[in-house]
Design a protein around this motif. Structure first.
Motif, PDB file in Angstrom:
ATOM      1  N   VAL A  53      16.668   6.640   3.173  1.00  0.00           N
ATOM      2  CA  VAL A  53      17.489   5.428   3.247  1.00  0.00           C
ATOM      3  C   VAL A  53      17.211   4.529   2.041  1.00  0.00           C
ATOM      4  O   VAL A  53      18.143   3.988   1.416  1.00  0.00           O
ATOM      5  N   LEU A  54      15.937   4.358   1.705  1.00  0.00           N
ATOM      6  CA  LEU A  54      15.585   3.555   0.536  1.00  0.00           C
ATOM      7  C   LEU A  54      16.135   4.184  -0.745  1.00  0.00           C
ATOM      8  O   LEU A  54      16.589   3.479  -1.653  1.00  0.00           O
ATOM      9  N   LEU A  55      16.084   5.507  -0.800  1.00  0.00           N
ATOM     10  CA  LEU A  55      16.603   6.207  -1.971  1.00  0.00           C
ATOM     11  C   LEU A  55      18.090   5.937  -2.157  1.00  0.00           C
ATOM     12  O   LEU A  55      18.553   5.660  -3.274  1.00  0.00           O
ATOM     13  N   LEU A  56      18.831   6.012  -1.068  1.00  0.00           N
ATOM     14  CA  LEU A  56      20.277   5.775  -1.143  1.00  0.00           C
ATOM     15  C   LEU A  56      20.589   4.310  -1.451  1.00  0.00           C
ATOM     16  O   LEU A  56      21.635   4.009  -2.047  1.00  0.00           O
ATOM     17  N   ALA A  57      19.701   3.388  -1.042  1.00  0.00           N
ATOM     18  CA  ALA A  57      19.949   1.961  -1.260  1.00  0.00           C
ATOM     19  C   ALA A  57      19.454   1.471  -2.615  1.00  0.00           C
ATOM     20  O   ALA A  57      19.711   0.317  -2.978  1.00  0.00           O
ATOM     21  N   THR A  58      18.757   2.310  -3.371  1.00  0.00           N
ATOM     22  CA  THR A  58      18.188   1.883  -4.650  1.00  0.00           C
ATOM     23  C   THR A  58      19.280   1.756  -5.711  1.00  0.00           C
ATOM     24  O   THR A  58      19.988   2.724  -6.001  1.00  0.00           O
ATOM     25  N   PRO A  59      19.426   0.585  -6.318  1.00  0.00           N
ATOM     26  CA  PRO A  59      20.401   0.446  -7.411  1.00  0.00           C
ATOM     27  C   PRO A  59      19.915   1.159  -8.665  1.00  0.00           C
ATOM     28  O   PRO A  59      18.717   1.439  -8.821  1.00  0.00           O
ATOM     29  N   ALA A  60      20.804   1.456  -9.552  1.00  0.00           N
ATOM     30  CA  ALA A  60      20.450   2.130 -10.801  1.00  0.00           C
ATOM     31  C   ALA A  60      19.466   1.264 -11.596  1.00  0.00           C
ATOM     32  O   ALA A  60      19.627   0.044 -11.711  1.00  0.00           O
ATOM     33  N   GLY A  61      18.436   1.919 -12.110  1.00  0.00           N
ATOM     34  CA  GLY A  61      17.466   1.242 -12.961  1.00  0.00           C
ATOM     35  C   GLY A  61      16.301   0.611 -12.250  1.00  0.00           C
ATOM     36  O   GLY A  61      15.374   0.121 -12.902  1.00  0.00           O
ATOM     37  N   HIS A  62      16.252   0.617 -10.921  1.00  0.00           N
ATOM     38  CA  HIS A  62      15.167  -0.006 -10.166  1.00  0.00           C
ATOM     39  C   HIS A  62      14.090   1.040  -9.854  1.00  0.00           C
ATOM     40  O   HIS A  62      14.136   1.717  -8.834  1.00  0.00           O
ATOM     41  N   VAL A  63      13.124   1.152 -10.745  1.00  0.00           N
ATOM     42  CA  VAL A  63      12.114   2.187 -10.603  1.00  0.00           C
ATOM     43  C   VAL A  63      11.179   1.912  -9.434  1.00  0.00           C
ATOM     44  O   VAL A  63      10.680   2.844  -8.789  1.00  0.00           O
ATOM     45  N   TRP A  64      10.931   0.618  -9.119  1.00  0.00           N
ATOM     46  CA  TRP A  64       9.979   0.334  -8.040  1.00  0.00           C
ATOM     47  C   TRP A  64      10.546   0.694  -6.674  1.00  0.00           C
ATOM     48  O   TRP A  64       9.807   1.166  -5.800  1.00  0.00           O
ATOM     49  N   LEU A  65      11.831   0.478  -6.469  1.00  0.00           N
ATOM     50  CA  LEU A  65      12.426   0.916  -5.206  1.00  0.00           C
ATOM     51  C   LEU A  65      12.400   2.432  -5.088  1.00  0.00           C
ATOM     52  O   LEU A  65      12.162   2.983  -4.015  1.00  0.00           O
ATOM     53  N   PHE A  66      12.661   3.111  -6.213  1.00  0.00           N
ATOM     54  CA  PHE A  66      12.571   4.569  -6.210  1.00  0.00           C
ATOM     55  C   PHE A  66      11.146   5.012  -5.896  1.00  0.00           C
ATOM     56  O   PHE A  66      10.926   5.965  -5.135  1.00  0.00           O
ATOM     57  N   ALA A  67      10.149   4.325  -6.470  1.00  0.00           N
ATOM     58  CA  ALA A  67       8.754   4.663  -6.205  1.00  0.00           C
ATOM     59  C   ALA A  67       8.404   4.438  -4.735  1.00  0.00           C
ATOM     60  O   ALA A  67       7.656   5.219  -4.134  1.00  0.00           O
TER      61      ALA A  67
END
Length: 437
Positions: A97-111
């Motif tokens: 869910v977090l992966l799908l909600a992560t905007p482009a360029g936001h490395v910390w949300l991806f992490a």
């Protein structure tokens, strides 16, 4: 020593937790295969992150995920079984869910998404092994654990093939794959939770239980770090050697990886059954010898040069895969046999910590040794693995003496009722024996 004479599919399903739990494992494995091989690609293409940033975020997620293992072990020792398995799947749903909600360029949300995926991936093996150890006993338990591993390899293989066919759709297809993965994890969690399996180690009569502390297993845990390197050989070490040293086509690397998956899926259970005539510790030491021999075989194969080098490496990789199969079929089974019931969770958590640590450091070690030549890479791996096999074998007498002092054979039947319960909604066809130690 008790052995498993033949493979009976229905008995294997029962020993693995029952039909519903087997379906949960299959769905979870398929979902993992849809996304896990392409998580790096998702970060680079969909989120437009740099490859180094994406790789570091994924590595940090896996390493930090190991921190949860002590808590998982304590939770298991309080009796939870199917709940912990379901929780490990639900954590990965949150990651998707977090992966799908992560905007482009936001490395910390991806992490952060990679962290939740890492927690689930690290917690699942210990939770699954504890569940199987609760419903199965003796060599039947070993075979069930082997069957689970074969399924975990088949699911990602099938999922990866499906995902590869969908990649033509670009970023939209990757996002769809992530969504389907989340749904698969959610479905698997619901199925696993519906089993309602709970253990009560404290309810076991004192005379029927080893009340000592968790076994230290220092040599076994240290050796397991080195053994775990073999799991990354087909994905990291061999492609590195084939491409950079032998200048072979990438097709060879892909063929070796596919062959490794097929061999593990088809041979994991039969080889585990075949090895059941020997003690688990002996088999684990043998796995080290086979792996060390394969590393030396790779060294000889690379010396043949570009012409015959790649086919020789592919041939030796079969030996390496056999060593991996023997290792995987005996290591967790040995830990579940050594651990007293009341500390099974903490013991499995420590073992999975050693496995996770080995998987985390092996890429760095392999890539650091590779520039110094095949002798440095393969020779070091062979020497370390032989030393580990020797440590596993020599620890046996100490462990046996310590165990005999704590639990001098109470005379119980290996099929005495075990300290675990299942709520009424669960089918009673899974047996109620306590695993022998």
């Amino acid at each position: 020593m008790a052995t498993t004479a033949k493979i009976q599919p229905r008995a294997l399903v029962r020993a693995s937790g029952g039909p519903r739990y087997a379906v949960a494992l299959a769905v979870d494995a398929l979902g993992t295969g849809l996304l896990r091989p392409f998580l790096l690609l998702y970060g680079v293409t969909v989120l437009r992150l740099s490859a180094p940033a994406t790789g570091i975020a994924m590595t940090v997620g896996v390493v930090v995920g190991l921190v949860c293992m002590p808590a998982v072990g304590r939770w298991l020792d309080r009796g939870a079984r199917s709940t912990v398995v379901a929780a490990s799947m639900l954590v990965r749903v949150l990651g998707v869910v977090l992966l799908l909600a992560t905007p482009a360029g936001h490395v910390w949300l991806f992490a952060t998404a990679a962290l939740f995926l890492g927690i689930g991936n690290q917690a699942w093996p210990a939770a699954h092994a504890a569940l199987v150890a609760t419903v199965a006993h003796g060599r039947e338990r070993d075979t069930a654990l082997a069957g689970g591993r074969a399924l975990r390899n088949a699911g990602p293989g099938a999922g990866a093939l499906l995902a590869t066919a969908c990649l033509a759709g670009g970023t939209t297809a990757l996002q769809a794959l992530a969504a389907v993965t989340g749904l698969a994890y959610l479905t698997a969690a619901a199925l696993a939770w519906s089993v309602h399996l709970h253990a009560h180690p404290a309810a076991t009569p004192a005379k029927d239980r080893a009340d000592g502390p968790a076994p230290r297993m220092r040599a076994l845990l240290a050796a397991n770090v080195v053994y775990a390197f073999c799991l990354n050989v087909p994905e990291i070490a061999l492609p590195l050697v084939l491409v950079t040293q032998l200048h072979a086509s990438p097709v060879w690397s892909a063929a070796i990886f596919v062959a490794n998956t097929v061999l593990v899926v088809t041979l994991q259970v039969p080889v585990t059954v075949l090895m059941s005539r020997f003690s688990r510790r002996t088999v684990l030491a043998l796995a080290g010898v086979v792996l060390a021999a394969s590393y030396l075989g790779f060294l000889a194969a690379t010396s043949l040069g570009r012409g015959w080098g790649a086919p020789a490496v592919a041939t030796v990789s079969v030996v390496c895969t056999i060593g991996e199969i023997i290792y995987a079929g005996s290591a967790t089974a040995l830990v579940t046999a050594l651990a007293p019931a009341h500390v099974l969770g903490r013991t499995l958590a420590r073992f999975e910590l050693s496995t996770g640590f080995g998987l985390a450091v092996s890429p760095a070690v392999i890539t650091a040794l590779a520039p110094h030549g095949s002798a440095a890479l393969r020779g070091s791996l062979a020497a370390a693995t032989l030393l580990s096999a020797s440590a596993v074998a020599t620890e046996e007498n100490q462990g046996t003496r310590s165990r005999s002092r704590r639990c001098p054979r109470s005379g119980r039947s290996p099929r005495s009722p075990g300290p675990w319960t299942r709520r009424p909604r669960v089918s009673p066809d899974r047996g109620s024996q306590r695993p022998t130690r």
